[in-house]
Write a protein that holds these residues in place. Structure first.
Motif, PDB file in Angstrom:
ATOM      1  N   MET A  99      23.874  22.909 -19.676  1.00 46.15           N
ATOM      2  CA  MET A  99      23.465  24.381 -20.518  1.00 46.15           C
ATOM      3  C   MET A  99      22.816  24.860 -18.537  1.00 46.15           C
ATOM      4  SD  MET A  99      19.479  25.134 -23.041  1.00 46.15           S
ATOM      5  CE  MET A  99      19.469  23.935 -24.321  1.00 46.15           C
ATOM      6  N   ASP A 100      23.206  26.600 -19.253  1.00 39.22           N
ATOM      7  CA  ASP A 100      23.006  27.150 -18.230  1.00 39.22           C
ATOM      8  C   ASP A 100      21.841  28.055 -17.909  1.00 39.22           C
ATOM      9  OD1 ASP A 100      23.038  29.573 -19.469  1.00 39.22           O
ATOM     10  OD2 ASP A 100      25.236  29.957 -19.254  1.00 39.22           O
ATOM     11  N   THR A 101      20.977  28.083 -16.384  1.00 42.28           N
ATOM     12  CA  THR A 101      20.080  29.201 -16.747  1.00 42.28           C
ATOM     13  C   THR A 101      19.551  29.876 -17.766  1.00 42.28           C
ATOM     14  OG1 THR A 101      20.368  28.061 -14.451  1.00 42.28           O
ATOM     15  CG2 THR A 101      18.492  30.284 -15.479  1.00 42.28           C
ATOM     16  N   SER A 102      20.510  31.301 -18.055  1.00 41.88           N
ATOM     17  CA  SER A 102      20.388  31.818 -19.679  1.00 41.88           C
ATOM     18  C   SER A 102      20.393  31.685 -20.686  1.00 41.88           C
ATOM     19  CB  SER A 102      21.575  33.140 -19.659  1.00 41.88           C
ATOM     20  OG  SER A 102      20.908  33.844 -20.187  1.00 41.88           O
ATOM     21  N   ALA A 103      20.691  30.686 -20.773  1.00 42.18           N
ATOM     22  CA  ALA A 103      20.829  29.658 -22.283  1.00 42.18           C
ATOM     23  C   ALA A 103      19.024  28.653 -22.147  1.00 42.18           C
ATOM     24  CB  ALA A 103      21.768  29.038 -22.302  1.00 42.18           C
ATOM     25  N   TYR A 104      19.509  28.432 -21.394  1.00 49.23           N
ATOM     26  CA  TYR A 104      18.117  27.176 -21.071  1.00 49.23           C
ATOM     27  C   TYR A 104      16.717  28.373 -21.585  1.00 49.23           C
ATOM     28  CZ  TYR A 104      14.767  24.420 -18.724  1.00 49.23           C
ATOM     29  OH  TYR A 104      13.272  23.827 -18.537  1.00 49.23           O
ATOM     30  N   LEU A 105      16.380  29.558 -20.612  1.00 50.25           N
ATOM     31  CA  LEU A 105      15.812  30.467 -20.966  1.00 50.25           C
ATOM     32  C   LEU A 105      15.454  31.339 -22.097  1.00 50.25           C
ATOM     33  CD1 LEU A 105      15.825  32.252 -17.058  1.00 50.25           C
ATOM     34  CD2 LEU A 105      14.340  30.228 -17.878  1.00 50.25           C
ATOM     35  N   LYS A 106      16.238  31.264 -22.520  1.00 51.51           N
ATOM     36  CA  LYS A 106      16.695  31.821 -23.952  1.00 51.51           C
ATOM     37  C   LYS A 106      15.981  30.753 -25.059  1.00 51.51           C
ATOM     38  CE  LYS A 106      19.919  34.505 -26.703  1.00 51.51           C
ATOM     39  NZ  LYS A 106      20.906  35.413 -26.435  1.00 51.51           N
ATOM     40  N   LEU A 124       5.640  31.061 -19.740  1.00 46.94           N
ATOM     41  CA  LEU A 124       5.257  30.315 -18.569  1.00 46.94           C
ATOM     42  C   LEU A 124       4.228  29.469 -18.696  1.00 46.94           C
ATOM     43  CD1 LEU A 124       3.449  33.854 -18.934  1.00 46.94           C
ATOM     44  CD2 LEU A 124       5.285  33.098 -17.515  1.00 46.94           C
ATOM     45  N   GLN A 125       4.633  28.621 -19.874  1.00 45.24           N
ATOM     46  CA  GLN A 125       3.448  27.986 -20.026  1.00 45.24           C
ATOM     47  C   GLN A 125       3.777  25.852 -19.797  1.00 45.24           C
ATOM     48  OE1 GLN A 125       2.546  27.730 -24.287  1.00 45.24           O
ATOM     49  NE2 GLN A 125       1.720  26.439 -25.440  1.00 45.24           N
ATOM     50  N   ASP A 126       5.282  26.478 -20.226  1.00 45.03           N
ATOM     51  CA  ASP A 126       5.777  24.781 -19.188  1.00 45.03           C
ATOM     52  C   ASP A 126       5.712  25.130 -18.059  1.00 45.03           C
ATOM     53  OD1 ASP A 126       7.879  23.057 -19.115  1.00 45.03           O
ATOM     54  OD2 ASP A 126       8.580  23.105 -20.991  1.00 45.03           O
ATOM     55  N   PRO A 127       5.362  24.126 -17.374  1.00 43.24           N
ATOM     56  CA  PRO A 127       5.819  24.067 -15.743  1.00 43.24           C
ATOM     57  C   PRO A 127       7.219  24.269 -15.294  1.00 43.24           C
ATOM     58  CG  PRO A 127       4.191  22.167 -16.485  1.00 43.24           C
ATOM     59  CD  PRO A 127       4.411  22.945 -17.907  1.00 43.24           C
ATOM     60  N   LYS A 128       8.141  23.268 -16.250  1.00 42.87           N
ATOM     61  CA  LYS A 128       9.371  23.361 -15.386  1.00 42.87           C
ATOM     62  C   LYS A 128      10.224  24.498 -15.403  1.00 42.87           C
ATOM     63  CE  LYS A 128       9.917  19.737 -18.386  1.00 42.87           C
ATOM     64  NZ  LYS A 128       9.322  18.989 -18.558  1.00 42.87           N
ATOM     65  N   VAL A 129       9.947  24.808 -17.108  1.00 42.08           N
ATOM     66  CA  VAL A 129      10.904  26.441 -16.956  1.00 42.08           C
ATOM     67  C   VAL A 129       9.909  26.863 -17.016  1.00 42.08           C
ATOM     68  CG1 VAL A 129      11.507  27.946 -19.620  1.00 42.08           C
ATOM     69  CG2 VAL A 129      10.831  25.159 -19.443  1.00 42.08           C
ATOM     70  N   PHE A 130       9.121  27.442 -16.139  1.00 44.00           N
ATOM     71  CA  PHE A 130       7.848  28.608 -15.105  1.00 44.00           C
ATOM     72  C   PHE A 130       8.770  28.318 -14.065  1.00 44.00           C
ATOM     73  CE2 PHE A 130       3.667  30.596 -13.928  1.00 44.00           C
ATOM     74  CZ  PHE A 130       4.545  31.821 -13.383  1.00 44.00           C
ATOM     75  N   ARG A 131       9.274  27.146 -13.187  1.00 44.93           N
ATOM     76  CA  ARG A 131       9.155  27.862 -11.956  1.00 44.93           C
ATOM     77  C   ARG A 131      10.836  27.489 -11.893  1.00 44.93           C
ATOM     78  NH1 ARG A 131       7.981  25.579  -7.862  1.00 44.93           N
ATOM     79  NH2 ARG A 131       6.258  24.537  -7.942  1.00 44.93           N
ATOM     80  N   VAL A 132      11.625  27.066 -13.249  1.00 44.68           N
ATOM     81  CA  VAL A 132      13.095  27.696 -13.222  1.00 44.68           C
ATOM     82  C   VAL A 132      12.959  29.582 -13.303  1.00 44.68           C
ATOM     83  CG1 VAL A 132      15.128  27.481 -14.800  1.00 44.68           C
ATOM     84  CG2 VAL A 132      13.747  25.392 -14.493  1.00 44.68           C
ATOM     85  N   PHE A 144      14.992  34.217  -9.886  1.00 49.21           N
ATOM     86  CA  PHE A 144      14.760  35.445  -9.526  1.00 49.21           C
ATOM     87  C   PHE A 144      14.565  35.222  -8.051  1.00 49.21           C
ATOM     88  CE2 PHE A 144      12.945  36.579 -13.968  1.00 49.21           C
ATOM     89  CZ  PHE A 144      13.823  38.146 -14.011  1.00 49.21           C
ATOM     90  N   VAL A 145      14.241  34.310  -6.972  1.00 42.87           N
ATOM     91  CA  VAL A 145      13.509  34.047  -5.704  1.00 42.87           C
ATOM     92  C   VAL A 145      14.790  34.521  -5.423  1.00 42.87           C
ATOM     93  CG1 VAL A 145      12.510  32.671  -3.872  1.00 42.87           C
ATOM     94  CG2 VAL A 145      11.241  32.714  -6.063  1.00 42.87           C
ATOM     95  N   HIS A 146      15.041  32.682  -5.981  1.00 47.39           N
ATOM     96  CA  HIS A 146      16.922  32.931  -5.151  1.00 47.39           C
ATOM     97  C   HIS A 146      17.504  34.315  -5.154  1.00 47.39           C
ATOM     98  CE1 HIS A 146      16.989  28.574  -6.677  1.00 47.39           C
ATOM     99  NE2 HIS A 146      16.973  28.793  -5.240  1.00 47.39           N
ATOM    100  N   GLY A 150       4.523  42.310 -16.277  1.00 49.95           N
ATOM    101  CA  GLY A 150       5.194  42.333 -14.808  1.00 49.95           C
ATOM    102  C   GLY A 150       4.325  41.556 -13.889  1.00 49.95           C
ATOM    103  N   PHE A 151       2.812  42.006 -14.043  1.00 50.31           N
ATOM    104  CA  PHE A 151       2.466  41.372 -13.037  1.00 50.31           C
ATOM    105  C   PHE A 151       2.499  39.664 -13.385  1.00 50.31           C
ATOM    106  CE2 PHE A 151      -1.119  44.239 -14.414  1.00 50.31           C
ATOM    107  CZ  PHE A 151      -0.173  45.690 -14.044  1.00 50.31           C
ATOM    108  N   ILE A 152       2.578  39.295 -13.957  1.00 47.52           N
ATOM    109  CA  ILE A 152       2.248  37.277 -13.691  1.00 47.52           C
ATOM    110  C   ILE A 152       3.823  36.530 -12.916  1.00 47.52           C
ATOM    111  CG2 ILE A 152       3.000  35.656 -15.323  1.00 47.52           C
ATOM    112  CD1 ILE A 152       1.222  37.222 -17.365  1.00 47.52           C
ATOM    113  N   ILE A 153       5.313  37.232 -13.531  1.00 49.28           N
ATOM    114  CA  ILE A 153       6.311  36.995 -13.011  1.00 49.28           C
ATOM    115  C   ILE A 153       6.467  37.888 -10.808  1.00 49.28           C
ATOM    116  CG2 ILE A 153       7.808  36.121 -14.102  1.00 49.28           C
ATOM    117  CD1 ILE A 153       9.019  38.601 -14.967  1.00 49.28           C
ATOM    118  N   GLY A 154       6.010  38.323 -11.323  1.00 46.19           N
ATOM    119  CA  GLY A 154       5.582  39.902 -10.064  1.00 46.19           C
ATOM    120  C   GLY A 154       5.404  39.893  -9.039  1.00 46.19           C
ATOM    121  N   ALA A 155       3.866  38.815  -9.139  1.00 47.30           N
ATOM    122  CA  ALA A 155       3.302  38.682  -8.298  1.00 47.30           C
ATOM    123  C   ALA A 155       3.488  37.025  -7.899  1.00 47.30           C
ATOM    124  CB  ALA A 155       1.573  38.599  -9.015  1.00 47.30           C
ATOM    125  N   VAL A 156       4.175  36.520  -9.144  1.00 53.52           N
ATOM    126  CA  VAL A 156       4.150  35.066  -8.237  1.00 53.52           C
ATOM    127  C   VAL A 156       6.299  34.911  -7.303  1.00 53.52           C
ATOM    128  CG1 VAL A 156       5.296  32.487  -9.195  1.00 53.52           C
ATOM    129  CG2 VAL A 156       3.045  33.559 -10.010  1.00 53.52           C
TER     130      VAL A 156
END
Ligand code: PRP
Ligand code: ADE
Length: 177
Positions: free
Chosen positions: A1-8, A31-39, A44-46, A65-71
């Motif tokens: 599964m690609d990243t987009s489908a995995y996140l969706k 956000l709740q699942d640490p593996k998904v949160f990291r993906v 965005f980091v990459h 936007g604060f949650i993902i933006g700050a991390v």
């Protein structure tokens, strides 16, 4: 599964919330699942580690936007500035009002949050009508900053926001439609 489908697969749709007829796209399972949160964050980091796309500062839109933006800012070694709903920021602000899919709002930014000429990444969880992100872009530009790109996890193209933002000169990067 690609990243987009995995996140969706980890976005929950809540019908008729917060108003009848709205299909609310809930990103909290991401956000709740640490593996998904990291993906999610790594996607965005990459992108923003790449030379040419690297911003000077990350600006996040209230509230998700604060949650993902700050991390993201932390991971990139950058500062983070919040663009808040009216009445929350204590110091001198600039303001911008806009319409939402389900109401209207005013956002504010501290007048010294960014410097003229700084390259800003503007981030939120979702783009619907584009009103929120456009208001954020205008606030940053009032202070003389350059908005490098608008980023979001989810785009809802049927609500016209993507087109509206591009028509207003904002490049966009989204992970899921
Ligand atoms: C949602 C979402 C975006 C905005 C997108 O926020 O998090 O910020 O709507 O809609 P738009 O593209 O039509 O402007 P909301 O205003 O519901 O606030 P919240 O994040 O504080 O819940
Ligand atoms: N913000 C505006 N419209 C939205 C939607 N349909 N789902 C989640 N957040 C939103």
């Amino acid at each position: 599964m690609d990243t987009s489908a995995y996140l969706k697969a980890h976005i929950r749709t809540v019908p008729d919330w917060p108003a009848p007829g709205v299909q609310f796209r809930d990103i909290t399972p991401l956000l709740q699942d640490p593996k998904v949160f990291r993906v999610l964050i790594d996607a965005f980091v990459h992108r923003y580690m790449v030379r040419g796309l690297r911003p000077d500062v990350v600006a996040g839109l209230d509230a998700r936007g604060f949650i993902i933006g700050a991390v993201l800012a932390y991971e990139l070694g950058l500062g983070f500035v919040p663009i808040r709903k009216k009445g929350k920021l204590p110091y001198t602000t600039v303001q911008e009002s806009y319409e939402l899919e389900y109401g209207s709002a005013t956002v504010e930014l501290h007048a010294d949050a960014v410097q003229a000429g700084e390259r800003v990444l503007l981030i939120d969880d979702l783009i619907a009508t584009g009103g929120t992100m456009l208001a954020g872009k205008r606030l940053l530009e009032k202070l003389g900053a350059h908005v490098l790109e608008g980023a979001a996890i989810v785009a809802l193209p049927s609500l016209g926001g993507m087109q509206r933002l591009r028509d207003n000169g904002l490049a966009l990067h989204t992970l899921v439609e």
